[in-house]
Design an enzyme around this catalytic site. Sequence first.
Site, PDB file in Angstrom:
ATOM      1  N   LYS A  80       0.850  -1.199   0.000  1.00  0.00           N
ATOM      2  CA  LYS A  80       0.000   0.000   0.000  1.00  0.00           C
ATOM      3  C   LYS A  80       0.882   1.244   0.000  1.00  0.00           C
ATOM      4  O   LYS A  80       1.892   1.306   0.719  1.00  0.00           O
ATOM      5  CB  LYS A  80      -0.910  -0.025   1.237  1.00  0.00           C
ATOM      6  CG  LYS A  80      -1.970   1.079   1.237  1.00  0.00           C
ATOM      7  CD  LYS A  80      -2.903   0.952   2.452  1.00  0.00           C
ATOM      8  CE  LYS A  80      -3.978   2.025   2.466  1.00  0.00           C
ATOM      9  NZ  LYS A  80      -4.854   1.930   3.652  1.00  0.00           N
ATOM     10  N   SER A 155      -9.762   2.408   2.830  1.00  0.00           N
ATOM     11  CA  SER A 155      -8.913   3.112   1.897  1.00  0.00           C
ATOM     12  C   SER A 155      -8.008   2.187   1.083  1.00  0.00           C
ATOM     13  O   SER A 155      -7.508   2.575   0.040  1.00  0.00           O
ATOM     14  CB  SER A 155      -8.028   4.113   2.657  1.00  0.00           C
ATOM     15  OG  SER A 155      -7.163   3.431   3.552  1.00  0.00           O
ATOM     16  N   SER A 179      -9.729   0.029   7.027  1.00  0.00           N
ATOM     17  CA  SER A 179      -9.207   0.056   5.651  1.00  0.00           C
ATOM     18  C   SER A 179      -8.534  -1.211   5.169  1.00  0.00           C
ATOM     19  O   SER A 179      -8.208  -1.326   3.990  1.00  0.00           O
ATOM     20  CB  SER A 179      -8.239   1.223   5.487  1.00  0.00           C
ATOM     21  OG  SER A 179      -8.956   2.418   5.496  1.00  0.00           O
TER      22      SER A 179
HETATM   23  N1  GLN Z   1     -13.036   4.609   6.144  1.00  0.00           N
HETATM   24  C1  GLN Z   1     -12.310   5.028   7.296  1.00  0.00           C
HETATM   25  C2  GLN Z   1     -11.946   6.478   7.179  1.00  0.00           C
HETATM   26  O1  GLN Z   1     -12.247   7.041   6.179  1.00  0.00           O
HETATM   27  C3  GLN Z   1     -11.151   4.122   7.497  1.00  0.00           C
HETATM   28  C4  GLN Z   1      -9.843   4.659   7.107  1.00  0.00           C
HETATM   29  C5  GLN Z   1      -8.708   3.733   7.373  1.00  0.00           C
HETATM   30  O2  GLN Z   1      -8.839   2.698   8.015  1.00  0.00           O
HETATM   31  N2  GLN Z   1      -7.549   4.164   6.933  1.00  0.00           N
HETATM   32  O3  GLN Z   1     -11.376   7.065   8.043  1.00  0.00           O
END
Ligand code: GLN
Length: 510
Positions: A80, A155, A179
Amino acid sequence: MSDLIRLSAAELGERLASGDVSSVEATQAHLDRIAAVDGAVHAFLHVDGERALETAADIDRRRAAGDRLGALAGVPIAIKDVLVTEGMPSTAGSRILQGWLPPYDATPVRLVREAGMVPLGKTNMDEFAMGSSTEHSAYGPTHNPWDLERIPGGSGGGSAASVASFEAPLALGSDTGGSIRQPAHVTGTVGVKPTYGAVSRYGSIALASSLDQIGPVTRTVLDAALLHDVIAGHDPHDSTSIPEPWPSMADAVRRADVAGLRIGVVKQLDSDGFQAGVRQRFHEALELLERQGAEIVEVSAPHFEYAIAAYYLILPAEASSNLAKFDSVRFGLRVTPDGGGTVEQVMAATREAGFGPEVKRRIILGTYALSAGYYDAYYGSAQKVRTLVQRDFDAAFASVDVLATPTAPTTAFKLGEKLDDPLAMYLNDVATIPANLAGVPGISIPAGLAPEDGLPVGIQFLAPAREDARLYNVGGALEQLLLAEWGGPILDRAPDLSTHELLATEEGAV
Ligand code: GLN
């Protein structure tokens, strides 16, 4: 499609160890797959085929020379883009870091290299890991391999999609509010958020430092365990890193047995707010475990319903502080206003041009929540809720070994469907956020396809902090039961992208 790309990482590792196949061949097979399908999937922001093949050749030489190598040596991996990689662009999905070449490897990246794994490149993500669909990437969205018009989750949609489309056997992700787990849920893959402090955050571009955790993205539970064993461990570069040693997660999978295991179903996360097919597969999975001797009990976590609200104050507060370092001086982009400008004007112009709308929204929210007049009302209250969520976990784990929930409320939605509705986007994280607030580990594994739309659904298990092995035990056991039920991996039912008709019509297809 080459057989090599269908193998799990563990199987590929065995073939490499037996000398049956070389790492160069395995790496080339994955690079060929990326060339064939990534125009449609767009899982990668950067692929470094040349360096990957050099790394692979080096591992092949070491193996031939009789070096003792680990189980995943020679196996390709996707990373990532939130993790910094020496000499390889690292943007965290943001325009503001375009062109930045980090001078060092993040600790998890260093560890996968030391294990002899072969980084293929960097995967797409929502900008600075803010989002649930990968649509907030400054470089365009990733597409779900099950249906290219749908979101791959976020994400870490790029890591999940790369694994689900057989471009990489496994990947690294980051999980601040879900994410790793939510993308696993919508792509039919396995995702693990380890205990907070299990994996070093050194070199992970910080979103919210008290919530972020790096973890595995794979197609099997054993692969996740093998990767977990590579990346977990104490790192003096991260002051929140846990110093104690860890048991082998791979052993937990190999010895998986749920007889006598007490599984708590969180009442508040088993409601009408979840899509019917998501709940159906969740309950079927629990029945399978029950037939193997697990005990299913209902537990209450009354403060989980406030977790999202608390998270969306704590996260922006920490993010607004973490992102202050992108000031046009130290990293990446610098925009000078026409005719020049003061330092402040250059900084403002750079942040205006370099950050996308979701990042700006959260910086404003976080700065507001931390401002003198509002700190107690917002940030202080959110921290109190965080404590209450932690107490819910403590109370639940006093009577059960693990908790179970559906991983996310719905299957993959259409690209564009929630892009203009931040609240709808935030609600995706309802089941995943509590674990980040409490620092406890979580796993999502495929539970089947929702009958109403034929799209993948995940089941999540949560364990007390430092009891990550329990997740691999229950996840490994359930995976075996489901494989027997399905007659093979769920991803065998995904469209074969190399012949997929959408490939030809997809914009930018190769
Ligand atoms: N969807 C969550 C957010 O927007 C999770 C983000 C993440 O785990 N990096 O913050």
